[in-house]
Design an enzyme around this catalytic site. Structure first.
Site, mmCIF file in Angstrom:
data_model
loop_
_atom_site.group_PDB
_atom_site.id
_atom_site.type_symbol
_atom_site.label_atom_id
_atom_site.label_comp_id
_atom_site.label_asym_id
_atom_site.label_seq_id
_atom_site.Cartn_x
_atom_site.Cartn_y
_atom_site.Cartn_z
ATOM 1 N N HIS A 156 -4.518 -5.910 -10.968
ATOM 2 C CA HIS A 156 -3.043 -5.331 -10.643
ATOM 3 C C HIS A 156 -1.904 -5.314 -11.874
ATOM 4 C CE1 HIS A 156 -3.725 -3.758 -6.695
ATOM 5 N NE2 HIS A 156 -4.511 -4.837 -6.377
ATOM 6 N N HIS A 213 0.766 -1.253 -0.115
ATOM 7 C CA HIS A 213 0.044 -0.068 -0.079
ATOM 8 C C HIS A 213 0.880 1.305 -0.010
ATOM 9 C CE1 HIS A 213 -3.827 -2.182 1.366
ATOM 10 N NE2 HIS A 213 -3.757 -2.338 0.307
#
Length: 430
Positions: free
Chosen positions: A404, A272
């Site tokens: 992703h 993150h």
């Protein structure tokens, strides 16, 4: 891109073009071809996602849809977004798949009784979690609807209007400048938990909808979220507290007894930090120069902390999943999405700053992906590796979607922009 980075980096990428110039000017033809091949392989792998009842099925290791698993809103929205981008890029066969996924959102996963979107539907046809409504899911619906609008999918305008209304009425908290996390199905009870993961994906979606609608108010909301996250990350040595109470006080010990939770892991999540880094660079493009000067240094700080804490810290290549608040690894599993976000962040920061060290890491991490994550036998990327870089499924079984990895193959081939869809629609993808 193996070998000594100091001697090979000039051969790998041409850095003579100023930051934010045409991406093609800084990528050699064979690297572009390799990224394109990866894009097409990911699209090939995922094309069997259609669930016979609507929405995107959960994909197994070989891409076979698992019809016994729930149909998740976040997976369906991601697939609508990915194949919407592919349709914009002119990949044959992508538009019907994008429409199929988007129809799953519009029809099956939308809550016709109370409004908004369900978290998903189980194999018996019942809503997951009693129909609870999450910001995380709605952020991905917003992203998918924004891409669908740019791609001209049927029902995109009406669906985007609906999810915008829900996001602003139910999840956006203007007083805090953040999004709340979870409601019950009837919107009568708001869970006291607040989370940064949902807000991170809200930033991505806000940038995309601002781009799709040419509405700067969405950039303003994204900037408010980002500014708060930057502030709290700086207070924690650039490790991002993920979990909060209703007053936005960090809950640093949450899930200490369930450290590898899929959506709420304990500690700092290395990936993150990298993902936020990339989003801050995208956000800097649309903010006033003074504010942009804050976002890019913060992006560098988050990136450097994530790399120092996560990359190869246990003596083997790969990013550990999480660390404690002093940077000690907690879950050493290597997640594919972390490596995908790493190359995107490295390229974005090289593009924004011109600093060659980001380019070196970009090359090294694609090497790692090619050696360890790309699944030559079954297709797509292994979604999870052990600390020895062997395929495992402790946290994420199968290969649920291609979001992703697919975005990682696009970002280096596009100019910096708040959202991806407009650039692809404009023919700027190499």
């Amino acid at each position: 891109m193996t070998g000594d980075a100091g001697t090979e980096r000039a051969e790998v990428l041409d850095r003579s073009v100023a930051p934010n110039g045409p991406a093609a000017g800084r990528l050699p033809a064979l690297h572009v071809a390799w990224l394109t091949g990866q894009s097409l392989e990911l699209l090939r792998f995922g094309r069997g996602f259609e669930h016979p009842d609507g929405g995107a099925a959960y994909l197994g290791v070989d891409g076979t849809p698992d019809l016994s698993a729930p149909v998740h809103t976040w997976i369906t929205a991601r697939m609508a977004h990915v194949y919407g981008l592919a349709a914009l890029a002119g990949v044959p066969g992508s538009r019907p798949l994008a429409q199929a996924a988007f129809d799953g959102l519009r029809v099956r996963l939308a809550d016709g009784r109370h409004g908004g979107w369900l978290r998903g539907i189980d194999s018996s046809g019942e809503p997951l979690e009693r129909g609870a409504k999450s910001c995380y899911d709605h952020a991905f619906v917003l992203l998918a609807a924004s891409t669908a609008l740019v791609a001209g999918l049927e029902g995109a305008g009406e669906t985007l209007d609906r999810v915008v209304d829900v996001m602003l009425r139910r999840f956006w908290d203007d007083a805090s400048g953040m999004c709340v996390d979870t409601w019950d199905r009837a919107w009568t009870e708001l869970d006291p938990y607040r989370g940064v993961n949902a807000n991170m994906h809200a930033v991505e979606a806000f940038l995309a909808v601002g781009d799709a609608l040419d509405d700067a108010a969405w950039y303003d909301r994204a900037a408010r979220i980002a500014s708060r996250v930057i502030t709290v990350a700086a207070e924690h040595d650039w490790r991002i507290p993920e979990h909060y109470d209703a007053e936005w006080q960090p809950q640093l010990d949450l899930n200490d007894d369930n450290r590898a939770d899929q959506f709420k892991p304990y500690g700092a999540t290395v990936g993150h930090g990298l993902e936020w880094s990339r989003l801050l660079v995208q956000l800097a493009v649309v903010r006033a120069p003074v504010e942009a000067q804050r976002f890019v240094p913060a992006a560098v700080a988050l990136f450097d902390r994530a790399v120092a804490d996560g990359w190869g810290v246990d003596g083997r290549e790969g990013f550990v999943y999480t660390t404690d608040w002093s940077g000690v690894p907690v879950v050493r599993t290597r997640m594919h999405w972390v490596a995908a976000e790493a190359v995107g962040a490295a390229w974005a920061l090289h593009d924004a700053t011109g600093d060659d060290r980001f380019l070196d890491l970009y090359g090294a991490w694609w090497d790692y992906i090619a050696r360890n994550l790309v699944d030559a036998e079954h297709g797509s990327w292994h979604h999870e590796l052990s600390e020895r870089n062997e395929p495992t499924a402790d946290v994420w079984p199968g290969k649920p979607d291609v979001y992703h990895a697919f975005q990682a193959t696009l970002i280096p081939r596009l100019p910096r922009r708040p959202g991806l869809a407009r650039s692809v629609a404009g023919g700027e993808l190499r």
